[in-house]
Every structure is written in structure tokens, then in C-alpha cells.
Design a protein around this motif. Structure first.
Motif, PDB file in Angstrom:
ATOM      1  N   ILE A  12       0.770  -1.152  -0.183  1.00  0.00           N
ATOM      2  CA  ILE A  12       0.024  -0.067   0.017  1.00  0.00           C
ATOM      3  C   ILE A  12       0.822   1.334  -0.064  1.00  0.00           C
ATOM      4  O   ILE A  12       0.706   2.191  -0.711  1.00  0.00           O
ATOM      5  N   VAL A  13       1.795   1.235   0.872  1.00  0.00           N
ATOM      6  CA  VAL A  13       3.013   2.425   0.781  1.00  0.00           C
ATOM      7  C   VAL A  13       3.522   2.429  -0.419  1.00  0.00           C
ATOM      8  O   VAL A  13       3.801   3.622  -0.790  1.00  0.00           O
ATOM      9  N   GLY A  14       4.180   1.471  -0.925  1.00  0.00           N
ATOM     10  CA  GLY A  14       4.668   1.310  -2.223  1.00  0.00           C
ATOM     11  C   GLY A  14       3.852   1.945  -3.320  1.00  0.00           C
ATOM     12  O   GLY A  14       4.236   2.662  -4.231  1.00  0.00           O
ATOM     13  N   THR A  15       2.344   1.638  -3.533  1.00  0.00           N
ATOM     14  CA  THR A  15       1.569   2.142  -4.210  1.00  0.00           C
ATOM     15  C   THR A  15       1.191   3.576  -3.955  1.00  0.00           C
ATOM     16  O   THR A  15       1.176   4.408  -5.038  1.00  0.00           O
ATOM     17  N   ILE A  16       1.292   4.113  -3.082  1.00  0.00           N
ATOM     18  CA  ILE A  16       0.968   5.603  -2.677  1.00  0.00           C
ATOM     19  C   ILE A  16       2.236   6.303  -3.189  1.00  0.00           C
ATOM     20  O   ILE A  16       2.076   7.211  -3.956  1.00  0.00           O
ATOM     21  N   GLY A  76       9.022   0.779   3.193  1.00  0.00           N
ATOM     22  CA  GLY A  76       9.776   1.880   2.483  1.00  0.00           C
ATOM     23  C   GLY A  76       9.361   3.169   2.872  1.00  0.00           C
ATOM     24  O   GLY A  76       8.278   3.571   3.064  1.00  0.00           O
ATOM     25  N   VAL A  77      10.633   3.968   3.089  1.00  0.00           N
ATOM     26  CA  VAL A  77      10.271   5.498   3.425  1.00  0.00           C
ATOM     27  C   VAL A  77      10.993   6.361   2.495  1.00  0.00           C
ATOM     28  O   VAL A  77      11.191   7.533   2.612  1.00  0.00           O
ATOM     29  N   SER A  78      11.581   5.692   1.575  1.00  0.00           N
ATOM     30  CA  SER A  78      12.340   6.615   0.397  1.00  0.00           C
ATOM     31  C   SER A  78      11.771   6.109  -1.132  1.00  0.00           C
ATOM     32  O   SER A  78      11.321   5.097  -1.352  1.00  0.00           O
ATOM     33  N   PHE A  79      11.994   7.203  -1.873  1.00  0.00           N
ATOM     34  CA  PHE A  79      11.429   6.877  -3.391  1.00  0.00           C
ATOM     35  C   PHE A  79      12.457   6.189  -4.119  1.00  0.00           C
ATOM     36  O   PHE A  79      12.144   5.784  -5.314  1.00  0.00           O
ATOM     37  N   THR A  80      13.699   5.940  -3.535  1.00  0.00           N
ATOM     38  CA  THR A  80      14.678   5.443  -4.342  1.00  0.00           C
ATOM     39  C   THR A  80      14.985   3.772  -3.575  1.00  0.00           C
ATOM     40  O   THR A  80      15.909   3.118  -4.183  1.00  0.00           O
ATOM     41  N   ASN A  81      14.288   3.552  -2.561  1.00  0.00           N
ATOM     42  CA  ASN A  81      14.437   2.081  -1.978  1.00  0.00           C
ATOM     43  C   ASN A  81      13.576   1.160  -2.883  1.00  0.00           C
ATOM     44  O   ASN A  81      12.656   1.648  -3.436  1.00  0.00           O
TER      45      ASN A  81
END
Length: 388
Positions: free
Chosen positions: A170-174, A330-335
Motif C-alpha cells: 500500500i505504501v509503495g503504491t502511494i 519503505g520510506v524513500s522513493f529510491t529504495n
């Protein structure tokens, strides 16, 4: 040649019969489509709703010196086979982080194994008759029960079926949708404004329009190949990251936003433009202050539908590697990250029976989000729609 009244009546009768046949065939096709949708949703609900419940075991956990090395030592021996490995493995880590808990006891509900969960739900399992009798005895005592599956919504993916959750997806989708929206929306709207309001009507702009319409119709997996070649291999964007996935989906969403924005701009009457020109506005002022605000509801509707379509895509994200195993949020757009469709695809390939309901439950969550987005688009269109 003139026709008699009887001949004309026969021709009209044949036309009416053909119209009636066409009407009934159309109604039959619509009915079949409705039955298929009803069967699809019924099947998903039947398989997916059990995923929102999970078996838990009520027991007393003794935090002692032995449990700091082996979590099984903290649980009553008869319950160890029924308690999830996730709970057992977490006890030593908990005691290392909180050494003051050693020597204490705590009574609570622990996550049960997927086999216990499947047995309580009446599904196929591999439990022995002795284990089933033990479970029935503890169910009667209120020590084993099905409870709301909070793990499904607060945990990431796991190889252990009962511990697998959808939060990281869900977090990755957002995060992926944030990147997609930040790139596709401004570029798509500005491109549509230029083509519709400023660009001359010549062969070059006609070629651009044809290519935009073609891009909206090509298979989505080709956008994944394009994203892999350009963003990852050429520009070096981290693979499996929301940045790579969002940029790839932005390419796929751009044609939808451009086409819907142009349609919304065309729906604004020319009299609005003429009136603005009549009071001395420049062409940019006409577009910025008069045309664009009136077209914005249609633009927003098309953009939301484009994002909903992108959210349900799997093929392009598989190409850029967003099917990674992501146990943590995940908390980063590059992870490295994953998205809900890719997570569902991964669960569908797992051999354990418990992952079947996880797959169906993930589909229900994704469908709920997509239906909500489409409903939002319909509400926006109805609320702000103007009839000229």
C-alpha cells in the motif's frame, strides 16, 4: 415503382422483427455481462473475506533466561506447534531490546499457524487428528479463536503465510502514484493546452496527435520495456524503486491525461473565448483565466481515471523490478518497493493454501481503492459539470 400497402406492411413487419431481435440480443449480452460480474464479485468475496480474519491463540508467555535464546521456552509446550513461527522468533528479539522484561509473565493472544487458521475456516489442512482434537478442546475453552486480522493491514510481506500483510505494498503504491501524478499531470495538461489552444493546425501537430492516440492503445508492457531502457539502464534510476515505477507509469498515463484534457478544453464554448478577447485579454489570459477553470472538472476526472488505470497495472512494473520481496515499509522513493498488483501477483504464485485467501483479500482491497477513485471521478464530473 410504387408499392402496395400490403408490401409496405410486410417490410415494416420485417424491420420491426429485426429491431426486436437486436433488442433481445443486446439485452442478453448485457445480462450475461452482469451475471459474469456477479459471479466474479461473489467468488472474490467468498475467497477474500476470510483473509480479514485470522486465528489467534490465547496463552501465557513466560519471559525467562531460556526464552532469550529460544522463544519456544516462553510458551507452554503443548501450544508451541500451534503458535506462528513469527511470534516464536520475535520473543528473543523482544527480550534483547527490553531486558527488564526477563522474569515477567504476560497473557495475551498470539498469532496461530496458517494450518490452525485454515482448519478453523473449514479449509484443507495438514493437521493430524491429535492436533485437531487439541484445537477443538482449546476452542471450547476460548483459548483459540478467529479475530480481525490486523496483521494483514499493519505488516509487510512474509514467507510465513499467516504473517504476510499488504502494508508495504500500500505504501509503495502511494509513493509510486505520487511520482506518477507529479510527472504526468503537469506535462499532460500543458501539452494538451498547447495542442488545443496554441499549436497551428499543420502536418507536424497532426502527426503528434496521431502518435498520442496510438500511445494510448499500445500494450502496457511496452511502457515497462521503455522505462527499463531509458530510466534504469540509461539514466541509472534505482531498480524496483517507486521513482522508477512512477516514471514508467507516468509515460503510460500521459496519453490518457492529454486526450481527456483536450476533450475538456473543447467542451468550453468558443463564445467564452470570444468574450474574453473582446475585453482585451491576451490568448494566454483567455486560457488561464477563463478556459482552464471551466475545463478543470473534466481534466480532474480524466486524470483520476488515468491514475486508477495506472494503479491497477502490473506488467510494466514487473519489467522494472517492482515484484521484490518487501517485508518492511519503505520510506524513500529510491529504495526497493512493491505495489498492490505486484504483491497480489506474487501471492498468487505461492503454493500454500493460506495465500489463496491472501490473494483474494488483496484483490478486494485493490478493487475498493479503484472503485473509490472511479466514484470520486463520477462525483466530480456530476458536481462541477456545466451544460452550455
Amino acid at each position: 415503382m410504387s408499392q402496395t400497402f400490403d408490401e409496405i406492411s410486410r417490410q415494416l413487419g420485417r424491420r420491426h422483427r429485426r429491431s426486436a431481435r437486436l433488442k433481445w440480443v443486446s439485452m442478453a449480452a448485457l445480462g450475461m455481462a452482469g451475471l459474469f460480474l456477479l459471479w466474479f464479485f461473489s467468488d472474490m468475496l467468498n475467497k477474500g473475506l476470510p483473509a480479514f480474519q485470522q486465528a489467534y491463540v490465547k496463552t501465557t508467555v513466560s519471559y525467562n533466561e531460556q526464552a532469550a535464546r529460544d522463544g519456544r521456552q516462553a510458551i507452554a509446550p503443548g501450544l508451541v506447534p500451534l503458535v506462528s513461527r513469527t511470534e516464536v522468533r520475535g520473543i528473543p528479539r523482544l527480550l534483547r531490546n527490553n531486558p527488564d522484561m526477563i522474569g515477567t509473565r504476560d497473557t495475551g493472544w498470539l498469532l496461530a499457524t496458517s494450518e490452525v487458521d485454515q482448519y478453523l475456516k473449514g479449509h484443507r489442512n495438514t493437521l493430524s487428528e491429535e492436533e485437531q482434537a487439541e484445537i477443538e478442546d482449546r476452542v471450547a475453552k476460548g483459548q483459540i479463536a478467529l479475530r480481525f486480522n490486523t496483521t494483514f493491514f499493519i505488516q509487510g510481506d512474509s514467507r510465513i503465510a499467516e504473517s504476510a500483510g499488504i502494508l508495504s505494498a500500500i505504501v509503495g503504491t502511494i509513493m509510486t502514484m505520487i511520482v506518477t501524478l507529479a510527472i504526468a499531470f503537469p506535462i499532460g495538461v500543458m501539452t494538451a493546452i498547447y495542442l488545443e489552444e496554441f499549436a497551428p493546425d499543420n502536418r507536424f501537430t497532426q502527426l503528434i496527435e496521431i502518435n498520442i492516440n496510438n500511445l494510448a492503445a499500445i500494450p502496457s508492457i511496452l511502457f515497462g520495456l521503455l522505462g527499463l531502457a531509458i530510466f534504469i539502464n540509461f539514466f541509472g534510476v534505482p531498480r524496483s524503486s517507486p521513482l522508477a515505477g512512477g516514471m514508467t507509469l507516468a509515460l503510460m498515463t500521459l496519453p490518457v491525461i492529454i486526450i481527456s484534457t483536450r476533450t475538456a478544453l473543447r467542451s468550453v464554448p468558443d463564445s467564452i473565448r470570444h468574450a474574453a478577447f473582446g475585453v482585451g485579454c491576451s490568448q494566454w489570459q483567455v486560457v488561464r483565466d477563463h478556459v482552464l477553470p471551466l475545463a478543470m472538472p473534466g481534466i480532474m476526472t480524466g486524470s483520476i481515471i488515468g491514475l486508477a488505470q495506472a494503479m491497477g497495472e502490473t506488467a510494466p512494473l514487473i519489467i522494472v523490478g517492482m515484484v521484490a520481496f518487501i517485508p518492511d515499509v519503505g520510506v524513500s522513493f529510491t529504495n526497493a518497493a512493491t505495489v498492490m498488483p505486484a504483491q497480489i501477483f506474487t501471492w498468487a504464485g505461492e503454493p500454500e493454501k493460506a495465500f489463496v485467501e491472501k490473494t483474494a483479500g488483496g484483490i478486494l482491497v485493490l478493487l475498493a481503492v479503484l472503485v473509490s477513485l472511479n466514484a470520486c471521478a463520477v462525483v466530480l464530473r456530476k458536481k462541477f459539470e456545466r451544460r452550455w
